[in-house]
Design a protein around this motif. Structure first.
Motif, mmCIF file in Angstrom:
data_model
loop_
_atom_site.group_PDB
_atom_site.id
_atom_site.type_symbol
_atom_site.label_atom_id
_atom_site.label_comp_id
_atom_site.label_asym_id
_atom_site.label_seq_id
_atom_site.Cartn_x
_atom_site.Cartn_y
_atom_site.Cartn_z
ATOM 1 N N LEU A 109 0.825 -1.218 -0.042
ATOM 2 C CA LEU A 109 0.090 0.108 -0.043
ATOM 3 C C LEU A 109 0.760 1.141 -0.144
ATOM 4 C CD1 LEU A 109 -2.981 -0.724 2.417
ATOM 5 C CD2 LEU A 109 -2.920 -0.703 -0.080
ATOM 6 N N ASP A 110 2.080 1.023 0.332
ATOM 7 C CA ASP A 110 3.237 2.394 0.312
ATOM 8 C C ASP A 110 4.118 2.440 -0.784
ATOM 9 O OD1 ASP A 110 2.158 3.356 2.967
ATOM 10 O OD2 ASP A 110 3.000 1.842 3.770
ATOM 11 N N CYS A 111 4.068 1.458 -1.610
ATOM 12 C CA CYS A 111 4.752 1.516 -3.011
ATOM 13 C C CYS A 111 4.282 0.532 -3.947
ATOM 14 C CB CYS A 111 6.389 0.817 -2.480
ATOM 15 S SG CYS A 111 7.507 1.166 -3.885
ATOM 16 N N ALA A 112 4.493 0.629 -5.222
ATOM 17 C CA ALA A 112 3.911 -0.152 -6.201
ATOM 18 C C ALA A 112 4.399 0.576 -7.541
ATOM 19 C CB ALA A 112 2.173 0.011 -6.488
ATOM 20 N N GLN A 113 4.556 -0.515 -8.596
ATOM 21 C CA GLN A 113 4.972 -0.421 -9.971
ATOM 22 C C GLN A 113 3.890 -0.204 -10.772
ATOM 23 O OE1 GLN A 113 6.683 -3.853 -11.746
ATOM 24 N NE2 GLN A 113 7.554 -2.814 -13.289
ATOM 25 N N ILE A 114 4.078 0.900 -11.564
ATOM 26 C CA ILE A 114 3.303 1.267 -12.765
ATOM 27 C C ILE A 114 3.987 1.285 -14.036
ATOM 28 C CG2 ILE A 114 1.563 2.799 -11.476
ATOM 29 C CD1 ILE A 114 3.042 5.168 -12.403
ATOM 30 N N SER A 115 3.138 1.191 -15.322
ATOM 31 C CA SER A 115 3.920 1.385 -16.488
ATOM 32 C C SER A 115 4.658 2.403 -16.832
ATOM 33 C CB SER A 115 2.766 0.766 -17.402
ATOM 34 O OG SER A 115 1.563 1.825 -17.768
ATOM 35 N N PRO A 116 5.377 2.687 -17.748
ATOM 36 C CA PRO A 116 5.948 4.034 -18.011
ATOM 37 C C PRO A 116 5.064 4.691 -18.730
ATOM 38 C CG PRO A 116 7.379 2.136 -18.944
ATOM 39 C CD PRO A 116 6.196 1.491 -18.202
ATOM 40 N N SER A 117 4.008 4.464 -19.293
ATOM 41 C CA SER A 117 2.968 5.331 -19.905
ATOM 42 C C SER A 117 2.131 5.837 -18.868
ATOM 43 C CB SER A 117 2.036 4.705 -21.091
ATOM 44 O OG SER A 117 1.600 3.603 -20.445
ATOM 45 N N ALA A 118 1.719 5.149 -17.883
ATOM 46 C CA ALA A 118 0.828 5.443 -16.672
ATOM 47 C C ALA A 118 1.945 6.603 -16.100
ATOM 48 C CB ALA A 118 0.680 4.371 -15.873
ATOM 49 N N PHE A 119 3.227 6.510 -15.809
ATOM 50 C CA PHE A 119 4.070 7.155 -15.247
ATOM 51 C C PHE A 119 4.076 8.717 -15.653
ATOM 52 C CE2 PHE A 119 8.230 9.218 -14.031
ATOM 53 C CZ PHE A 119 8.143 9.108 -12.735
ATOM 54 N N ASP A 120 4.196 8.496 -17.114
ATOM 55 C CA ASP A 120 4.246 9.683 -17.977
ATOM 56 C C ASP A 120 2.991 10.555 -17.796
ATOM 57 O OD1 ASP A 120 6.878 9.142 -18.679
ATOM 58 O OD2 ASP A 120 6.210 8.325 -20.656
ATOM 59 N N TYR A 121 1.875 9.805 -17.966
ATOM 60 C CA TYR A 121 0.635 10.729 -17.775
ATOM 61 C C TYR A 121 0.581 11.235 -16.438
ATOM 62 C CZ TYR A 121 -4.349 11.412 -17.270
ATOM 63 O OH TYR A 121 -5.475 12.167 -16.999
ATOM 64 N N LEU A 122 0.892 10.529 -15.085
ATOM 65 C CA LEU A 122 0.936 11.152 -13.978
ATOM 66 C C LEU A 122 1.739 12.189 -13.685
ATOM 67 C CD1 LEU A 122 0.678 7.986 -11.444
ATOM 68 C CD2 LEU A 122 -1.088 9.453 -12.152
ATOM 69 N N CYS A 123 2.749 12.266 -14.367
ATOM 70 C CA CYS A 123 3.546 13.488 -14.572
ATOM 71 C C CYS A 123 3.000 14.681 -15.304
ATOM 72 C CB CYS A 123 5.164 13.020 -15.228
ATOM 73 S SG CYS A 123 5.919 11.946 -14.191
ATOM 74 N N GLN A 124 2.292 14.505 -16.170
ATOM 75 C CA GLN A 124 1.843 15.455 -17.070
ATOM 76 C C GLN A 124 0.630 15.761 -16.245
ATOM 77 O OE1 GLN A 124 0.645 13.900 -20.598
ATOM 78 N NE2 GLN A 124 2.566 13.224 -21.440
ATOM 79 N N LEU A 125 -0.201 15.157 -15.576
ATOM 80 C CA LEU A 125 -1.160 15.565 -14.629
ATOM 81 C C LEU A 125 -0.809 16.211 -13.350
ATOM 82 C CD1 LEU A 125 -4.388 15.059 -14.404
ATOM 83 C CD2 LEU A 125 -4.085 13.303 -13.081
ATOM 84 N N SER A 126 0.308 15.962 -12.790
ATOM 85 C CA SER A 126 0.707 16.561 -11.636
ATOM 86 C C SER A 126 1.087 17.971 -12.054
ATOM 87 C CB SER A 126 1.881 15.757 -11.170
ATOM 88 O OG SER A 126 2.655 16.444 -10.298
ATOM 89 N N GLU A 127 1.700 18.181 -13.343
ATOM 90 C CA GLU A 127 2.114 19.580 -13.860
ATOM 91 C C GLU A 127 0.788 20.547 -13.880
ATOM 92 O OE1 GLU A 127 4.436 21.459 -17.453
ATOM 93 O OE2 GLU A 127 4.430 19.392 -17.289
ATOM 94 N N ARG A 128 0.007 19.735 -14.517
ATOM 95 C CA ARG A 128 -1.461 20.615 -14.414
ATOM 96 C C ARG A 128 -2.098 20.978 -13.210
ATOM 97 N NH1 ARG A 128 -3.580 16.792 -18.619
ATOM 98 N NH2 ARG A 128 -5.344 16.370 -17.109
ATOM 99 N N PHE A 129 -2.024 20.018 -12.371
ATOM 100 C CA PHE A 129 -2.322 20.337 -10.770
ATOM 101 C C PHE A 129 -1.661 21.546 -10.472
ATOM 102 C CE2 PHE A 129 -4.979 16.992 -10.937
ATOM 103 C CZ PHE A 129 -5.772 16.640 -9.858
ATOM 104 N N SER A 130 -0.293 21.666 -10.603
ATOM 105 C CA SER A 130 0.565 22.576 -10.035
ATOM 106 C C SER A 130 0.206 24.005 -10.847
ATOM 107 C CB SER A 130 2.105 22.296 -10.410
ATOM 108 O OG SER A 130 2.284 20.813 -9.833
ATOM 109 N N ARG A 131 -0.304 23.861 -11.780
ATOM 110 C CA ARG A 131 -0.377 25.088 -12.334
ATOM 111 C C ARG A 131 -1.837 25.572 -11.751
ATOM 112 N NH1 ARG A 131 1.256 22.762 -17.441
ATOM 113 N NH2 ARG A 131 -0.742 22.535 -17.919
ATOM 114 N N GLY A 132 -2.605 24.821 -11.300
ATOM 115 C CA GLY A 132 -3.711 25.131 -10.708
ATOM 116 C C GLY A 132 -3.701 25.446 -9.266
ATOM 117 N N GLY A 133 -2.472 25.457 -8.704
ATOM 118 C CA GLY A 133 -2.267 25.852 -7.260
ATOM 119 C C GLY A 133 -2.155 24.482 -6.393
ATOM 120 N N ALA A 134 -2.300 23.406 -7.001
ATOM 121 C CA ALA A 134 -2.500 22.205 -5.948
ATOM 122 C C ALA A 134 -1.237 21.398 -6.360
ATOM 123 C CB ALA A 134 -3.914 21.392 -6.316
#
Length: 450
Positions: free
Chosen positions: A25-50
């Motif tokens: 529950l504290d660590c898991a593996q994801i695919s490279p494509s899912a990792f890239d998407y999370l990075c992009q989504l995190s960047e969008r969140f950051s631009r919105g102040g979160a």
């Protein structure tokens, strides 16, 4: 047929990486494509102040305090559950807690939502939300859809209703035997029904539960005459509130969740799939506020949040608004309460128990502006195995004090959950109508209607 990626189940603040690791529950593996998407989504969140995640290099990231279900374009489903225990805790317990907090966010009565369902329906949040929506829609359809008259303008080979003279005069040669008419049709084409049809279509496409899919198919047949909404925001604004639509109230919150109308608390993706993400601090704040509304005596005013004071004035206008999570007043007495979603350690006095100095600065400003520098305030944190009792009070001076209190999320909503609340001397309701200090008697809430 391509095989769907295995669902990833973690807690908030967990690590996700592209390398092979022992899943937990504290660590898991994801695919490279899912990792890239999370990075992009995190960047969008950051631009919105979160902040959704903290990226560490190109192979791992650490999630922040968002919980729920996230579906990536490659098909990976990431379920993020709350971490309300420093150690231990099962996935099933965390799922039940998240559902309970979500019901408080939607302000759903527990007697309608069914507390037993919180324990028995063990599935990710998205499937549970879809299940609740389908159940409520089934009940609504059994009572009947609300019908209404809708104006229709069309060209017919016969007269019906009123002739549209402007359109008829522009009729080209050879079509004089056709009539442009306006007439009213009595049917189910209403904003509420259009939204329900669109939400039902989303559920049919997104659900992975055979039970949910089967019920969605049955309900789709019963709604075949209703067109799906094409203007979601407009139709939600037009949702009726009269007594003839009273039986629509139970299904509306679930429809809003599925169609992502709880922004920014629910965050939708830009692809097909049902993603529901919620900041844990907001869910915790709403749950504590809902408990207090049930516990406090009649006539007590509570604002969540309060926005009447600012830190200072500049050029005749207030600047830096102060917004405590909960502000309570009664007969000239005032209390300020702030909730924090963080795990404290009552034994770590050298480390200041995990408290933040910036939070104390914030509460001091609240005390000066909202309480006039005199009174009692509280910081409310979740109760854990390392934080089971209130800390000794913190005194800003001889008139202004601050209590740090644990809130028991495992306690039912109709039982005492704010541990040490008696130190605040707040009025709460008793079955006989009298008032006492909050927290002095565990039986205070028993017998109070939701």
């Amino acid at each position: 047929m391509t095989q769907r990626p295995k669902p990833v189940r973690v807690r908030e603040h967990a690590w996700l990486c592209t390398e092979a690791v022992a899943p937990s529950l504290d660590c898991a593996q994801i695919s490279p494509s899912a990792f890239d998407y999370l990075c992009q989504l995190s960047e969008r969140f950051s631009r919105g102040g979160a902040r959704l995640a903290q990226v560490e290099g190109r192979r791992q990231l650490k999630l922040d305090n968002y919980v729920g279900v996230l579906q990536t374009p490659c098909g990976t489903v990431i379920e993020i559950v709350p971490k309300h225990h420093a150690e231990g805790g099962t996935l099933q317990e965390a799922r039940a807690l998240l559902r309970k907090l979500l019901l408080a966010l939607l302000d759903m009565p527990t007697r309608e939502a069914g507390p037993a369902a919180l324990q028995l329906f063990d599935a990710p949040l998205s499937e549970w939300v879809m299940h609740q929506f389908l159940q409520e829609l089934d009940v609504l359809l059994s009572r009947g859809l609300r019908m209404d008259y809708a104006r229709v303008e069309e060209e017919l080979p016969y007269l019906r209703g009123q002739v549209n003279l402007n359109a008829q005069l522009r009729q080209p040669p050879g079509k004089g035997h056709h009539f442009h008419v306006r007439h009213d049709v009595y049917g189910p084409d209403r904003p509420e029904n259009r939204l329900l049809k669109l939400a039902l279509e989303r559920v049919r496409q997104a659900t992975q539960s055979p039970e949910n899919w089967r019920l969605a198919q049955e309900l789709s047949v019963r709604l075949h005459e209703v067109p799906a909404s094409r203007q979601v925001a407009h139709d939600f604004r037009a949702w009726g509130t009269d007594r003839l639509l009273a039986h629509y109230r139970a299904v509306k919150p679930w429809c809003e969740l599925i169609l992502h109308q709880h922004m920014p608390l629910a965050v939708s993706g830009d692809y097909q799939g049902l993603s529901l993400l919620f900041p844990m601090e907001k869910l915790f704040e709403r749950y504590v506020a809902r408990w207090l509304r049930r516990a406090l005596a009649p006539g007590v005013e509570m604002r969540t949040p309060a926005r009447s004071q600012s830190l200072g004035m500049h050029d005749g206008s207030p600047i830096f608004q102060l917004e405590p999570d909960i502000f309570i007043t009664q007969s000239g007495k005032r209390w300020v309460l702030d909730t924090k979603w963080k795990l404290l350690n009552e034994a770590d006095q050298p480390g200041k128990y995990g408290l933040s100095q910036s939070d104390f600065y914030q509460l001091y400003a609240y005390g000066q502006k909202y309480l006039g520098g005199a009174g009692r305030m509280a910081l409310i944190y979740p109760r854990t195995e390392q934080f089971t009792q209130p800390l000794k009070p913190f005194h800003f001076d001889e008139r202004l004090s601050l209590w740090v209190l644990p809130f028991d999320l495992d306690a039912p909503l109709d039982e005492q959950a704010l541990l040490g609340g008696e130190h605040l001397d707040m009025p709460y309701a008793m079955p006989n109508g009298t008032t006492h200090a909050l927290g002095t008697d565990k039986k205070i809430i028993e017998g109070i209607a939701p």
